[in-house]
Design an enzyme around this catalytic site. Structure first.
Site, PDB file in Angstrom:
ATOM      1  N   TYR A 155       0.897  -1.250  -0.135  1.00 50.61           N
ATOM      2  CA  TYR A 155      -0.242  -0.181  -0.369  1.00 50.61           C
ATOM      3  C   TYR A 155       0.855   1.242  -0.198  1.00 50.61           C
ATOM      4  O   TYR A 155       0.352   2.099  -1.433  1.00 50.61           O
ATOM      5  CB  TYR A 155      -1.222   0.025   1.221  1.00 50.61           C
ATOM      6  CG  TYR A 155      -2.301   1.172   1.465  1.00 50.61           C
ATOM      7  CD1 TYR A 155      -2.939   1.192   0.741  1.00 50.61           C
ATOM      8  CD2 TYR A 155      -1.797   2.382   2.271  1.00 50.61           C
ATOM      9  CE1 TYR A 155      -3.926   1.798   0.717  1.00 50.61           C
ATOM     10  CE2 TYR A 155      -2.291   3.028   3.155  1.00 50.61           C
ATOM     11  CZ  TYR A 155      -3.577   3.303   1.756  1.00 50.61           C
ATOM     12  OH  TYR A 155      -4.665   4.527   2.059  1.00 50.61           O
TER      13      TYR A 155
HETATM   14  N1  NAP Z   1     -10.673   5.672   5.403  1.00 44.16           N
HETATM   15  C1  NAP Z   1      -8.862   5.899   5.315  1.00 44.16           C
HETATM   16  O1  NAP Z   1      -8.538   5.919   6.909  1.00 44.16           O
HETATM   17  C2  NAP Z   1      -8.660   6.281   4.327  1.00 44.16           C
HETATM   18  C3  NAP Z   1      -6.981   6.408   5.353  1.00 44.16           C
HETATM   19  C4  NAP Z   1      -6.196   7.310   4.206  1.00 44.16           C
HETATM   20  C5  NAP Z   1      -6.001   6.885   2.515  1.00 44.16           C
HETATM   21  N2  NAP Z   1      -7.474   6.942   2.229  1.00 44.16           N
HETATM   22  C6  NAP Z   1      -7.615   5.924   1.024  1.00 44.16           C
HETATM   23  O2  NAP Z   1      -9.352   6.729   0.480  1.00 44.16           O
HETATM   24  C7  NAP Z   1      -9.351   6.550  -0.683  1.00 44.16           C
HETATM   25  C8  NAP Z   1     -10.473   5.506  -0.632  1.00 44.16           C
HETATM   26  O3  NAP Z   1     -10.951   5.002   0.819  1.00 44.16           O
HETATM   27  P1  NAP Z   1     -12.481   4.257   1.999  1.00 44.16           P
HETATM   28  O4  NAP Z   1     -11.858   4.679   2.712  1.00 44.16           O
HETATM   29  O5  NAP Z   1     -13.656   5.108   0.823  1.00 44.16           O
HETATM   30  O6  NAP Z   1     -12.282   2.451   1.791  1.00 44.16           O
HETATM   31  P2  NAP Z   1     -13.744   1.903   0.300  1.00 44.16           P
HETATM   32  O7  NAP Z   1     -14.555   2.601   2.164  1.00 44.16           O
HETATM   33  O8  NAP Z   1     -13.032   0.836   0.412  1.00 44.16           O
HETATM   34  O9  NAP Z   1     -13.516   2.278  -0.448  1.00 44.16           O
HETATM   35  C9  NAP Z   1     -13.227   2.474  -1.425  1.00 44.16           C
HETATM   36  C10 NAP Z   1     -13.720   2.984  -3.083  1.00 44.16           C
HETATM   37  O10 NAP Z   1     -12.527   2.612  -3.978  1.00 44.16           O
HETATM   38  C11 NAP Z   1     -13.596   1.827  -4.653  1.00 44.16           C
HETATM   39  N3  NAP Z   1     -12.349   0.533  -5.301  1.00 44.16           N
HETATM   40  C12 NAP Z   1     -11.895  -0.045  -4.910  1.00 44.16           C
HETATM   41  N4  NAP Z   1     -11.215  -1.075  -6.800  1.00 44.16           N
HETATM   42  C13 NAP Z   1     -11.807  -0.173  -7.511  1.00 44.16           C
HETATM   43  C14 NAP Z   1     -11.210  -0.067  -9.151  1.00 44.16           C
HETATM   44  N5  NAP Z   1     -11.107  -1.282  -9.660  1.00 44.16           N
HETATM   45  N6  NAP Z   1     -12.102   0.888  -9.726  1.00 44.16           N
HETATM   46  C15 NAP Z   1     -12.859   1.314  -9.089  1.00 44.16           C
HETATM   47  N7  NAP Z   1     -12.996   1.265  -8.011  1.00 44.16           N
HETATM   48  C16 NAP Z   1     -12.812   0.982  -7.328  1.00 44.16           C
HETATM   49  C17 NAP Z   1     -14.318   0.658  -4.078  1.00 44.16           C
HETATM   50  O11 NAP Z   1     -15.653   0.157  -4.851  1.00 44.16           O
HETATM   51  P3  NAP Z   1     -16.052  -1.445  -5.388  1.00 44.16           P
HETATM   52  O12 NAP Z   1     -17.244  -0.797  -3.561  1.00 44.16           O
HETATM   53  O13 NAP Z   1     -16.944  -1.612  -5.905  1.00 44.16           O
HETATM   54  O14 NAP Z   1     -15.326  -2.598  -4.170  1.00 44.16           O
HETATM   55  C18 NAP Z   1     -14.832   1.639  -3.389  1.00 44.16           C
HETATM   56  O15 NAP Z   1     -15.900   2.911  -3.403  1.00 44.16           O
HETATM   57  C19 NAP Z   1      -9.132   5.514  -0.597  1.00 44.16           C
HETATM   58  O16 NAP Z   1      -8.262   5.499  -1.889  1.00 44.16           O
HETATM   59  C20 NAP Z   1      -7.998   5.481  -0.002  1.00 44.16           C
HETATM   60  O17 NAP Z   1      -6.253   4.731  -0.149  1.00 44.16           O
HETATM   61  C21 NAP Z   1      -8.399   5.762   3.597  1.00 44.16           C
END
Ligand code: NAP
Length: 303
Positions: A155
């Site tokens: 990651y």
């Molecule tokens: N939450 C945190 O603590 C945190 C911290 C740092 C960074 N981030 C970053 O924030 C972003 C959003 O994360 P989140 O926490 O909201 O996670 P999440 O709820 O798991 O959401 C991830 C999203 O990405 C989509 N996705 C995954 N693979 C994909 C693909 N091949 N094509 C298109 N969409 C895809 C998922 O769609 P599906 O539902 O279809 O799988 C979902 O809509 C990510 O980039 C993550 O690295 C999050």
């Protein structure tokens, strides 16, 4: 916070089915943007439609599939016409968490395909529309885009890469009046944390037993600590959505937005602490006493 939003400006947000992307798409919709919300399933499209204004249009978008990227951008293009695309929020992401020795080349490829190459594909396809609008690109990275935690190596590789990619892109697009910002969230409770744990256990179980056993105790402690951190986090998805809105609306958007206290702290620590101190801090977190105490028994394999 955000300055005046020009009603009807179009924004495409990838990964809007859950978590931060969903919160962001809904917030931008609320602010008056014309939102194209990228999802991978019709059921997620339906749920978003039901929760949003008629301005928000779900778009099927899998960032790892070129034909899906092409179709999504063509659909947006047909809707926005000569106005172009004001904002592109590259939020879709996955997190492979496991000791690197247990991570297969295919898993690492999938991590990079989703978090880096996929975004590159969407950016390339969308740039003519974004340039037309002299718009903005927002790349979602992480507090871990500056400090690589053990067991999040795959990651971290994707997020460090995204940081460098975004710096270069910002400098390349400046002459065209296109802004590029990075948003670095710290821990925010979303579905990603359960997926991290699930992928971590599965990866460990799929590794050769003798390799998995080398890491099991520390890695499981790490997953448990991670889970506690996410549950205890006071940062809400709305803070992330606010940062994205600022990047899309401020006259002078920042190049980096750190969301949450832990993200800001990580940024400072990465600049001031030597590697030796960071190594010891991580060793304490995962309970690797050999490295935490600097004892000569440490063989360098674990963190
Ligand atoms: N939450 C945190 O603590 C945190 C911290 C740092 C960074 N981030 C970053 O924030 C972003 C959003 O994360 P989140 O926490 O909201 O996670 P999440 O709820 O798991 O959401 C991830 C999203 O990405 C989509 N996705 C995954 N693979 C994909 C693909 N091949 N094509 C298109 N969409 C895809 C998922 O769609 P599906 O539902 O279809 O799988 C979902 O809509 C990510 O980039 C993550 O690295 C999050």
């Amino acid at each position: 916070m955000s300055e005046q939003v020009e009603k009807g400006r179009a924004v495409l947000v990838s990964g809007a089915s859950t978590g931060l992307g969903r919160a962001c798409a809904r917030h931008l919709d609320h602010l008056g943007f014309q939102v194209f919300a990228g999802v991978r399933r019709e059921a997620d499209a339906e749920a978003l439609r039901a929760a949003s204004s008629p301005r928000l249009s779900p778009v099927l978008l899998d960032v790892t599939r070129e034909e899906s990227v092409a179709q999504a951008v063509a659909l947006v293009s047909a809707q926005v016409g000569a106005h172009g695309l004001w904002g592109l929020v590259n939020n879709a992401g996955i997190c492979v968490s496991a000791p690197l020795e247990c991570v297969s080349a295919d898993q690492l490829r999938h991590q990079l395909e989703t978090n880096l190459i996929g975004h590159h594909a969407v950016i390339r396809a969308s740039l003519p529309l974004v340039r037309m609008a002299h718009g903005r690109i927002v790349n979602v990275s992480s507090g871990l885009g500056r400090i690589a935690s053990p067991y999040l190596g795959a990651y971290a590789a994707s997020q460090f890469a995204k940081e460098g990619y975004s710096d270069a892109l910002r400098r390349e697009l400046r002459p065209f009046g296109v802004g590029v910002s990075v948003v670095q969230p710290g821990a925010i409770r979303t579905p990603i944390w359960e997926k991290v744990s699930e992928v971590g256990h599965r990866t460990l179980d799929g590794a050769p037993a003798e390799v998995a056993e080398l890491y099991r105790a520390c890695f499981l402690r790490f997953l448990a600590a991670n889970d506690r951190r996410a549950r205890a986090s006071a940062t809400r998805p709305e803070a992330f959505a606010d940062a994205v809105a600022h990047a899309l609306t401020a006259r002078r958007p920042k190049s980096r937005y750190r969301v949450g206290r832990d993200s800001r702290l990580t940024s400072v620590l990465s600049r001031v602490l030597p590697d030796r101190v960071l190594d010891a801090a991580f060793a304490t977190i995962v309970g690797d006493r050999r490295l935490a105490t600097g004892s000569s028994g440490y063989q360098g394999a674990h963190v």
